[in-house]
Design an enzyme around this catalytic site. Sequence first.
Site, PDB file in Angstrom:
ATOM      1  N   ARG A   1       0.889  -1.172   0.000  1.00 24.99           N
ATOM      2  CA  ARG A   1       0.000   0.000   0.000  1.00 24.99           C
ATOM      3  C   ARG A   1       0.923   1.217   0.000  1.00 24.99           C
ATOM      4  O   ARG A   1       1.732   1.393   0.919  1.00 24.99           O
ATOM      5  CB  ARG A   1      -0.894   0.005   1.238  1.00 24.99           C
ATOM      6  CG  ARG A   1      -1.540   1.366   1.474  1.00 24.99           C
ATOM      7  CD  ARG A   1      -2.611   1.334   2.532  1.00 24.99           C
ATOM      8  NE  ARG A   1      -3.787   0.648   2.051  1.00 24.99           N
ATOM      9  CZ  ARG A   1      -4.994   0.743   2.606  1.00 24.99           C
ATOM     10  NH1 ARG A   1      -5.174   1.495   3.670  1.00 24.99           N
ATOM     11  NH2 ARG A   1      -6.016   0.081   2.105  1.00 24.99           N
TER      12      ARG A   1
ATOM     13  N   HIS B   1      -7.735   1.062  -6.114  1.00 22.10           N
ATOM     14  CA  HIS B   1      -7.841   0.165  -4.948  1.00 22.10           C
ATOM     15  C   HIS B   1      -8.528  -1.127  -5.410  1.00 22.10           C
ATOM     16  O   HIS B   1      -9.661  -1.413  -5.041  1.00 22.10           O
ATOM     17  CB  HIS B   1      -8.652   0.868  -3.858  1.00 22.10           C
ATOM     18  CG  HIS B   1      -8.530   0.240  -2.497  1.00 22.10           C
ATOM     19  ND1 HIS B   1      -7.735  -0.861  -2.234  1.00 22.10           N
ATOM     20  CD2 HIS B   1      -9.119   0.562  -1.302  1.00 22.10           C
ATOM     21  CE1 HIS B   1      -7.834  -1.178  -0.958  1.00 22.10           C
ATOM     22  NE2 HIS B   1      -8.662  -0.335  -0.369  1.00 22.10           N
TER      23      HIS B   1
ATOM     24  N   GLN C   1     -10.206  -3.857  -2.963  1.00 22.21           N
ATOM     25  CA  GLN C   1     -11.490  -3.434  -2.393  1.00 22.21           C
ATOM     26  C   GLN C   1     -12.637  -3.759  -3.343  1.00 22.21           C
ATOM     27  O   GLN C   1     -13.689  -4.264  -2.931  1.00 22.21           O
ATOM     28  CB  GLN C   1     -11.459  -1.930  -2.116  1.00 22.21           C
ATOM     29  CG  GLN C   1     -12.754  -1.396  -1.539  1.00 22.21           C
ATOM     30  CD  GLN C   1     -13.052  -1.969  -0.173  1.00 22.21           C
ATOM     31  OE1 GLN C   1     -12.233  -1.857   0.738  1.00 22.21           O
ATOM     32  NE2 GLN C   1     -14.206  -2.603   0.003  1.00 22.21           N
TER      33      GLN C   1
ATOM     34  N   ASP D   1     -17.849   7.029  -0.523  1.00 22.23           N
ATOM     35  CA  ASP D   1     -16.569   6.892   0.182  1.00 22.23           C
ATOM     36  C   ASP D   1     -16.292   8.215   0.888  1.00 22.23           C
ATOM     37  O   ASP D   1     -16.968   9.222   0.636  1.00 22.23           O
ATOM     38  CB  ASP D   1     -15.458   6.547  -0.827  1.00 22.23           C
ATOM     39  CG  ASP D   1     -14.185   6.055  -0.145  1.00 22.23           C
ATOM     40  OD1 ASP D   1     -14.184   5.869   1.084  1.00 22.23           O
ATOM     41  OD2 ASP D   1     -13.174   5.871  -0.858  1.00 22.23           O
TER      42      ASP D   1
ATOM     43  N   CYS E   1     -16.534   1.443   1.527  1.00 21.89           N
ATOM     44  CA  CYS E   1     -15.382   0.558   1.793  1.00 21.89           C
ATOM     45  C   CYS E   1     -14.831   0.717   3.205  1.00 21.89           C
ATOM     46  O   CYS E   1     -14.072  -0.119   3.659  1.00 21.89           O
ATOM     47  CB  CYS E   1     -14.301   0.786   0.747  1.00 21.89           C
ATOM     48  SG  CYS E   1     -13.498   2.405   0.848  1.00 21.89           S
TER      49      CYS E   1
ATOM     50  N   ARG F   1     -13.186  -8.682   2.062  1.00 23.58           N
ATOM     51  CA  ARG F   1     -11.788  -8.383   1.733  1.00 23.58           C
ATOM     52  C   ARG F   1     -10.944  -9.632   1.982  1.00 23.58           C
ATOM     53  O   ARG F   1     -10.060  -9.969   1.197  1.00 23.58           O
ATOM     54  CB  ARG F   1     -11.266  -7.232   2.610  1.00 23.58           C
ATOM     55  CG  ARG F   1     -11.869  -5.869   2.337  1.00 23.58           C
ATOM     56  CD  ARG F   1     -11.484  -5.317   0.994  1.00 23.58           C
ATOM     57  NE  ARG F   1     -10.038  -5.205   0.837  1.00 23.58           N
ATOM     58  CZ  ARG F   1      -9.295  -4.175   1.252  1.00 23.58           C
ATOM     59  NH1 ARG F   1      -9.859  -3.149   1.849  1.00 23.58           N
ATOM     60  NH2 ARG F   1      -7.980  -4.152   1.041  1.00 23.58           N
TER      61      ARG F   1
HETATM   62  N1   CP Z   1     -11.075  -0.081   2.870  1.00 25.43           N
HETATM   63  C1   CP Z   1      -9.787  -0.103   3.240  1.00 25.43           C
HETATM   64  O1   CP Z   1      -8.860  -0.263   2.417  1.00 25.43           O
HETATM   65  O2   CP Z   1      -9.603  -0.033   4.590  1.00 25.43           O
HETATM   66  P1   CP Z   1      -8.210   0.225   5.327  1.00 25.43           P
HETATM   67  O3   CP Z   1      -7.717   1.587   4.915  1.00 25.43           O
HETATM   68  O4   CP Z   1      -8.534   0.140   6.788  1.00 25.43           O
HETATM   69  O5   CP Z   1      -7.229  -0.850   4.899  1.00 25.43           O
END
Ligand code: CP
Length: 308
Positions: free
Chosen positions: A107, A134, A137, A225, A266, A294
């Site tokens: 990430r 992403h 997700q 979001d 998400c 997830r």
């Molecule tokens: N939705 C998501 O990626 O959550 P986090 O940022 O907690 O990993």
Amino acid sequence: MKHFLDIHKTDAAELRGMIDAAHAMKIARNGRPRGAPDDEMPLKGRMVALIFEKPSTRTRVSFDVGVRQMGGETMVLSGKEMQLGHGETIADTARVLSRYVDLIMIRTFEEATLLEMAEHATVPVINGLTNRTHPCQIMADVMTYEEHRGPIGGKKVVWCGDGNNVCASFLHAAGQFGFDFTFTGPEPLDPEEKFVEFARAKGSRITIQRDPFTAVEGADLVVTDTWVSMHDPESAKERRHNQLRPYQVNEQLMSRAKPDALFMHCLPAHRNDEATSAVMDGPHSVIFDEAENRLHAQKAIMRWCLGV
Ligand code: CP
């Protein structure tokens, strides 16, 4: 070697295979405790590096638990604590990590970092979020929709708010899974044209509609979001709130969707900003199924990457 870098870079039939595998693996666990291993242990003897240059709850825990359920081991690494955060190149980091681990999930901020990691790694690399996309997700979101309502192909998905990185991966998914996608939000926060073009080129009907009530009419799925993403400056907060307030998902807006429409976010959410608690905790909401999925979707992605 198969990297999972983005939904539009992965063959549609292979994406479908991953979603189906995720459903099957979820069912096969048959309610056993979270820490109990799966019957199959396809990652036995495998080591997975999970690198985070940004905060995370869901991505971090779901990847970690998923690897362990499949018999593998993880090391969770903070970018700041690695030499990566002190000037070592991404290319050298990728080459070194490839000598220790079987799979890398990262990430990061810039998409270029992910791409450089993938170019120089000799093990598969998974995109755990960049400023642009992403994909993990949205694989979980497609899985969640289909778990509740059956095939997503041909359905109407409406995105309310900021055309951010999660929205971008939804547009990629519209193209690959064949659903229609309506974006409703203020013009300055439109998704990049490139993402829209991809979905249209694949034959999906993509609509930009400024009026949220018109946009949500007849929706099968309504998604929103956070209004300020992790990479947005704090100084943008007030302007963003003013721009996005008309796009809040509340009960009045949800009432324009189909009666059996689902609501997704998400997470993490700022309750009563982008969506009200009445919607988040209401009958349309599947936000915690999304979070759970997830885990299952990423297990399928990791198996696909490793061919196990
Ligand atoms: N939705 C998501 O990626 O959550 P986090 O940022 O907690 O990993």
